[in-house]
Design an enzyme around this catalytic site. Structure first.
Site, mmCIF file in Angstrom:
data_model
loop_
_atom_site.group_PDB
_atom_site.id
_atom_site.type_symbol
_atom_site.label_atom_id
_atom_site.label_comp_id
_atom_site.label_asym_id
_atom_site.label_seq_id
_atom_site.Cartn_x
_atom_site.Cartn_y
_atom_site.Cartn_z
ATOM 1 N N HIS A 41 0.822 -1.205 0.000
ATOM 2 C CA HIS A 41 0.000 0.000 0.000
ATOM 3 C C HIS A 41 0.859 1.259 0.000
ATOM 4 O O HIS A 41 1.615 1.504 0.937
ATOM 5 C CB HIS A 41 -0.885 -0.033 1.254
ATOM 6 C CG HIS A 41 -1.864 1.078 1.354
ATOM 7 N ND1 HIS A 41 -1.957 1.867 2.481
ATOM 8 C CD2 HIS A 41 -2.812 1.523 0.492
ATOM 9 C CE1 HIS A 41 -2.924 2.747 2.326
ATOM 10 N NE2 HIS A 41 -3.447 2.557 1.119
ATOM 11 N N ASP A 70 -1.154 6.302 -5.652
ATOM 12 C CA ASP A 70 -2.236 7.257 -5.877
ATOM 13 C C ASP A 70 -1.741 8.337 -6.831
ATOM 14 O O ASP A 70 -0.621 8.834 -6.682
ATOM 15 C CB ASP A 70 -2.637 7.941 -4.564
ATOM 16 C CG ASP A 70 -2.936 6.950 -3.451
ATOM 17 O OD1 ASP A 70 -4.078 6.469 -3.388
ATOM 18 O OD2 ASP A 70 -2.028 6.679 -2.642
ATOM 19 N N HIS A 83 -0.965 10.818 -1.987
ATOM 20 C CA HIS A 83 -2.268 10.350 -1.517
ATOM 21 C C HIS A 83 -3.232 11.480 -1.174
ATOM 22 O O HIS A 83 -4.333 11.562 -1.705
ATOM 23 C CB HIS A 83 -2.108 9.449 -0.293
ATOM 24 C CG HIS A 83 -3.407 9.016 0.293
ATOM 25 N ND1 HIS A 83 -4.046 9.714 1.305
ATOM 26 C CD2 HIS A 83 -4.220 7.973 -0.009
ATOM 27 C CE1 HIS A 83 -5.178 9.110 1.617
ATOM 28 N NE2 HIS A 83 -5.310 8.059 0.827
ATOM 29 N N GLU A 151 -4.273 3.925 -8.264
ATOM 30 C CA GLU A 151 -5.536 4.554 -7.871
ATOM 31 C C GLU A 151 -5.618 5.970 -8.414
ATOM 32 O O GLU A 151 -4.742 6.804 -8.161
ATOM 33 C CB GLU A 151 -5.693 4.601 -6.352
ATOM 34 C CG GLU A 151 -7.002 5.279 -5.945
ATOM 35 C CD GLU A 151 -7.187 5.429 -4.444
ATOM 36 O OE1 GLU A 151 -8.035 6.255 -4.043
ATOM 37 O OE2 GLU A 151 -6.495 4.738 -3.684
#
Length: 290
Positions: A41, A70, A83, A151
């Site tokens: 992550h 991200d 992020h 993402e």
């Protein structure tokens, strides 16, 4: 101490053995793996500052094939890997640009963001780490022979971010057959954003971040391949309901859950039948679920 050395020494304190997560096989792609795929992550963010190249390397040092990141757009339209929609938590933006509150990513140019220190907040050994552009991030993932769960962050803030993301991926060679088939997933909390990616590049594997009601799952299955919920919102029944359906590419919908950081919880959610686990501590989750 180099960033890579600092990363490796920090990770080694908790790394058990030297097992390496092998690349996803065709069986894993269809959801038939023996244990969940582990996704680092924001990189291995327990051991290096999140979304930096050091976090990519930390995952690689641990033998983790998949990293998650991200992407957002700067004021001048450059994709950067960060992020939060603001810069002050993970950089020194407040000190460098004291009059620019609330330090929103969208209000800064790529050149301005490139000046920021994105590592010191995490630890002195990472001082000087930068917020990477998506191109820089892709180069590092490729160099390490890793794979990417990307993402699209806050798509409502960045009209056209899907098209620009796909443009950069294509430019960097990430939309060829090998990458699309084995090395790339694009996900978002925005259902419309996931739909847009699917329409623009129907060959790309996509994921929806969230926990739709079971009754609504068929509508999501029309444009996505994965339902990726928080581990706090699911159980075995929900995972089974998702996996009964076929996604946009005609294979059973997959479930990648987030963000699981301890061994006991990892073992529990693996027992639900999830296909993947997104974690800050990828070595801990791997060792708990294999």
């Amino acid at each position: 101490m180099s960033v890579r050395t600092a990363t490796a020494s920090g990770a080694a304190a908790v790394m058990v053995g030297a097992c390496v997560l092998l690349p996803a096989t065709q069986a894993q792609a269809s959801g038939a793996q023996d244990s969940p795929v582990v996704y680092a992550h924001r990189g291995a963010s327990a051991y290096a500052p999140e979304n930096t190249l050091a976090a990519v390397d930390a995952a690689d040092d641990l033998g983790i094939a998949w990293v998650e990141n991200d992407v957002q757009l700067t004021k001048d339209g450059v994709l950067v890997v960060v992020h939060d929609t603001t810069l002050n938590r993970t950089t020194d933006a407040e000190e460098v640009f004291p009059d620019r509150a609330p330090w929103a990513v969208k209000d800064f140019t790529a050149a301005e963001i490139a000046k920021l220190d994105a590592g010191s907040w995490f630890g002195a050994g990472f001082a000087g780490a930068r917020v990477p552009t998506l191109s820089q991030y892709l180069h590092r993932v490729e160099r390490n022979r890793q794979k990417l769960l990307l993402e699209i962050k806050s798509p409502e803030t960045y009209p056209g971010i899907e098209k620009e993301t796909l443009r950069v991926l294509r430019k960097e060679g990430w939309l060829d057959r090998a990458h699309v088939k084995h090395k790339l997933i694009i996900q978002s909390f925005g259902a419309e954003s996931v739909k847009t990616v699917h329409v623009q590049r129907p060959d790309v594997v996509t994921g929806f971040l969230g926990t739709p009601a079971v009754a609504d799952l068929p509508s999501y299955a029309a444009f996505t391949d994965q339902i990726n919920p928080s581990y706090t919102t699911i159980g075995a029944d929900y995972v089974a309901a998702v996996r009964k359906l076929k996604g946009a590419h005609g294979k059973p919908l997959q479930v990648n859950t987030w963000t699981v950081n301890d061994a006991a919880k990892a073992a529990e959610v693996a027992g639900f039948g999830v296909d993947g686990i997104i974690t800050n501590n990828p070595d801990v989750v791997r060792d708990a679920t294999r």
